[in-house]
Enzyme design. Structure first.
Site, PDB file in Angstrom:
ATOM      1  N   GLU A   1       0.789  -1.231   0.000  1.00 39.88           N
ATOM      2  CA  GLU A   1       0.000   0.000   0.000  1.00 39.88           C
ATOM      3  C   GLU A   1       0.824   1.286   0.000  1.00 39.88           C
ATOM      4  O   GLU A   1       0.412   2.287  -0.577  1.00 39.88           O
ATOM      5  CB  GLU A   1      -0.938   0.007   1.222  1.00 39.88           C
ATOM      6  CG  GLU A   1      -1.944  -1.111   1.266  1.00 39.88           C
ATOM      7  CD  GLU A   1      -2.981  -0.997   0.163  1.00 39.88           C
ATOM      8  OE1 GLU A   1      -3.251   0.131  -0.293  1.00 39.88           O
ATOM      9  OE2 GLU A   1      -3.513  -2.046  -0.267  1.00 39.88           O
TER      10      GLU A   1
ATOM     11  N   SER B   1     -30.058 -25.795  52.272  1.00 39.48           N
ATOM     12  CA  SER B   1     -29.184 -26.152  53.395  1.00 39.48           C
ATOM     13  C   SER B   1     -27.723 -25.793  53.168  1.00 39.48           C
ATOM     14  O   SER B   1     -26.862 -26.205  53.946  1.00 39.48           O
ATOM     15  CB  SER B   1     -29.293 -27.664  53.660  1.00 39.48           C
ATOM     16  OG  SER B   1     -30.595 -28.007  54.076  1.00 39.48           O
TER      17      SER B   1
END
Length: 787
Positions: A78, A339
């Site tokens: 690029e 419990s």
């Protein structure tokens, strides 16, 4: 003259700088791009990804993820002079102008990477004027960002077709790998697509993409950008990819962390990707088998005990299942804990010196100021040692211990352990708290068991990495220390002693207990664990939480709708999943177990009571105790009685004759235990009645009968036309043979002390009285209504 020249230069430069600063302020850079929030595992792998606010997949590529190969490929393809120009490449502009003017070669715009970033940040129609604006923005970007940061922005914004933007999004959605794990061929593939995002779509144009990729690979080889063997291997690599769904592991925690850390592009969690995937699969498959029982959901939490880091977090069996409310988070849902709080209660009672493991606790029908608990199986056992009461999860002994410890003491410690609902409701909680009469979450309960594994040391669970926590508090990392080494929670406290934590663990690791799931013997790889189950009232919630030195795993099973199921119990439904998780996630845990701390010691206790032996305790056993803490009250399970010569009566000290009596030992039972033995027909040596000629005990109230039914100050509603009756029952001293019942001061009948009497009460306020054969009396008030 020269002086004025330099002065003009300085003034001109200053004016230019001020002008540029003014323009920069007047035309600020576009806002930073909105990224797709992603949640990472502890190793950096992506667990879960979300669309960004504009419904795009734009996952932020971090600087460390930009590999040398990716950097070299992008720059060579690029903008090979990227590191040398100020955002605009003058030479490229001249060359592009010549090509465009004279029509030689491909028409180009001479865009640098920085100019492309400017265009991606502010998309505009391609005109000469907009091109000039791009150049100005490029110069502005170069003034604000470093070259690596500009390259990072470019890689985060480049299009890949559809709603996919950025290298990381493309790498994950197509190759299921982050950018720094891609091969050279995959890297080059992602580098060539942004130029033609609509014409080169991965999964649809793979052949064309492979041809274009290889063309660039050969070009890079000619330029010696990469070693020739690497180019040769890349050319041979096939390209058979398709678009995959974004990662969706740990959806509940992912949403929780995104809410906790808003605005973050990536959030590092403590989850282990492998453990999370296995926990989700196990939970989903297990719940699928429970559907026919009317059970539709489950939640799981896996915690590393040494770091308190959560390594697996399953909020529901299937997040996508809206019918079963799968998006609810079962880890944070407030449910009845059943419990599961009993181990914590007994640990606190051990530290208070109220109990020891072998201390016998009454397990008989008992009225605790109007509250009459029952055991899960509706049965009573008379008297049981504490370790059996916990292992068998008996309710009545637990309520008795809580009444001795005090509800405020218990709830204060629960608040210290992070129980938010308990903190809100503390003033209104009573003895039912220990049986699930309060709200708790799987997160809170699991951390309580992590505290047991940590010897009583409490700290908050960790869901995000230390670096994330520091960032949220704006704290710098400690110099010279790696982030992952700091594993201690930010807040910690001692909830109970290491000694009591060990004793509770020792009890919970017993295998002789009723809550073992059917077929547990087949769990050959199951590491040694301590665990506790729980079932809420109405069988709406099933719990099973287990731990060893390495891990604590909490499991909840139930329905988010709150609907119960006859099959829903902690032992039968939750524990099998707990064992499966330990088998799968922690089967290779080190085979080391908790050792008793130096603060514990042994002593001989009477087998009849669990207390230090008294004068008449021939049967003795060994028990743990906490020196200086555990009560030293001597055993008095037998008491000396002055007996008449014929054995018909007993004497107190006041009425004993000078001669003609003998001394004998009789069981010294609590009234409610004696009443239970009588009612159950359990033989025991009952002492004869007191001397009827003795007048000193008449009217005394210390040992007056205790009315256990009906409950004092309670409203009873009876149905008109039905023969409903109320039960009369009481507890009395061992010496009592008969009691007399009165209703509103009117004699009802005489009955044996342990006899159950039924009657139809009048409506309105009713006074119930019970008098024993020693003349001692007890009154209560109730209200009776009819509908």
């Amino acid at each position: 003259m020269q002086r004025h020249f330099w002065l003009r230069i300085v003034l001109g430069t200053a004016t230019l700088l001020l002008t540029l600063l003014g323009l920069d302020a007047a035309f600020p850079l576009p806002p930073a791009p909105q990224y797709s929030p992603i949640v990472l595992a502890a190793d950096g792998a992506v667990l879960h990804a979300f669309l960004n606010p504009t419904q795009k997949w734009r996952m932020k590529t971090e600087l460390r993820e930009i590999t040398p190969a990716l950097r070299a490929t992008i720059i060579e393809k690029e903008d090979r002079y990227f590191y040398y120009h100020p955002g605009v490449n003058p030479l490229a502009l001249v060359q592009a102008a010549g090509r465009n003017l004279f029509g030689r070669g491909r028409t180009t715009g001479a865009s640098t990477i920085t100019m492309q970033v400017a265009r991606l940040l502010e998309p505009k129609e391609r005109t000469v004027g907009n091109k000039l604006l791009e150049m100005l923005r490029a110069l502005q970007l170069e003034a604000h960002y470093s070259k690596p940061e500009i390259l990072q922005l470019y890689l985060n914004l480049v299009p890949y077709g559809g709603n996919i933007e950025g290298v990381k999004s493309a790498a994950l959605l197509y190759f299921q790998q982050p950018p720094d794990y891609l091969s050279l061929a995959q890297t080059v593939t992602l580098a060539i697509i942004p130029n033609r995002p609509r014409g080169l779509v991965l999964g649809r144009h793979n052949a064309a993409i492979r041809q274009e990729r290889n063309r660039w690979l050969r070009r890079f080889g000619e330029q010696s950008l990469f070693p020739r063997p690497d180019i040769a291997d890349a050319l041979l690599e096939p390209l058979d990819v398709q678009r995959h769904a974004a990662p969706t592991l740990a959806p509940h925690l992912a949403r929780r962390l995104v809410r906790q850390f808003p605005g973050r592009a990536s959030i590092a969690s403590t989850l282990q990707r492998g453990k999370q995937a296995k926990a989700e699969d196990l939970t989903r498959n297990y719940v699928r088998r429970l559907r026919e029982l009317g059970i539709s959901n489950a939640a799981v939490l896996v915690v590393n005990n040494r770091t308190r880091a959560v390594e697996a977090y399953v909020g529901s069996a299937d997040f996508q299942d809206s019918f079963t409310k799968g998006q609810n988070d079962g880890v944070q849902a407030v449910r009845s804990p059943g419990s599961t709080l009993k181990p914590f209660l007994y640990a606190l009672a051990l530290d208070q010196g109220l109990v020891t493991p072998k201390l016998l606790l009454p397990d008989v029908p008992t009225n605790f100021g109007g509250y009459q608990p029952e055991n899960f199986d509706k049965r009573c056992n008379g008297e049981v040692p504490l370790d059996r009461a916990l292992a068998y999860s008996l309710n009545i002994p637990a309520v008795r211990v809580l009444s001795e410890l005090g509800v405020p003491t218990f709830t204060t410690q629960l608040r210290a352990a992070g129980f938010r609902t308990v903190a809100k409701r503390a003033p209104h909680l009573g003895l039912s708290t220990i049986l699930g009469g309060c709200g708790a979450t799987l997160e809170e309960l699991t951390n309580l068991y992590v505290t047991l594994a940590a010897g009583g040391q409490y700290g908050p669970l960790r869901f995000a990495s230390n670096s994330e926590e520091r960032r949220s508090r704006n704290e710098p990392a400690a110099p010279g220390r790696k982030q992952q080494q700091s594993a201690k929670p930010t807040q910690h406290s001692t909830l109970f002693s290491e000694a009591s934590a060990f004793l509770i663990t020792d009890i919970l690791a017993q295998l002789t207990r009723p809550d073992l799931p059917v077929g547990y013997e087949t769990s050959l790889r199951l590491p040694k664990i301590a665990w506790k189950t729980g079932t809420s009232y109405g069988r709406r919630d099933a719990w099973s939480i287990g731990y060893n030195r390495e891990y604590t795993i909490g499991v909840w099973v139930g329905n988010f709708s709150g609907q119960g199921s006859p099959a829903l119990t902690g032992s039968d439904i939750a524990t099998p999943l707990l064992f499966d998780l330990f088998n799968t996630l922690a089967y290779n845990s080190p085979n080391n177990w908790f050792q008793p701390p130096a603060s514990l010691d042994f002593r001989l206790v009477c087998a009849e009571t669990g207390r230090p032996p008294g004068e008449n305790c021939p049967n003795q056993i060994i028990d743990y105790f906490l020196p200086g803490v555990s009560a030293g009250l001597r055993c008095q399970h037998q008491k000396e009685v002055l007996l008449s010569a014929d054995g018909q009566y007993t004497y107190c000290r006041a009425c004993a004759p000078a001669t003609g009596y003998r001394r004998e030992l009789y069981p010294n039972l609590l009234p409610e235990v004696a009443a239970f033995k009588e009612a159950q027909g359990i033989p025991y040596r009952r002492q004869p009645p007191h001397n009827p000629a003795c007048q000193l005990v008449r009217g005394g109230r210390d040992q007056a009968p205790g009315i256990t039914s009906p409950l004092a100050n309670t409203e009873y509603v009876l149905t008109k036309g039905e023969q409903q009756q109320l039960l009369l029952s009481c507890t009395t001293d061992n010496e009592v043979r008969q009691v007399s019942w009165y209703v509103n001061d009117q004699f009802l009948r005489t009955a044996a002390a342990t006899e159950r009497v039924f009657f139809r009460p009048p409506t309105g306020a009713v006074k119930i009285s019970c008098a024993d054969d020693h003349g001692r009396n007890t009154d209560i008030q109730i209200v009776v209504n009819e509908l």
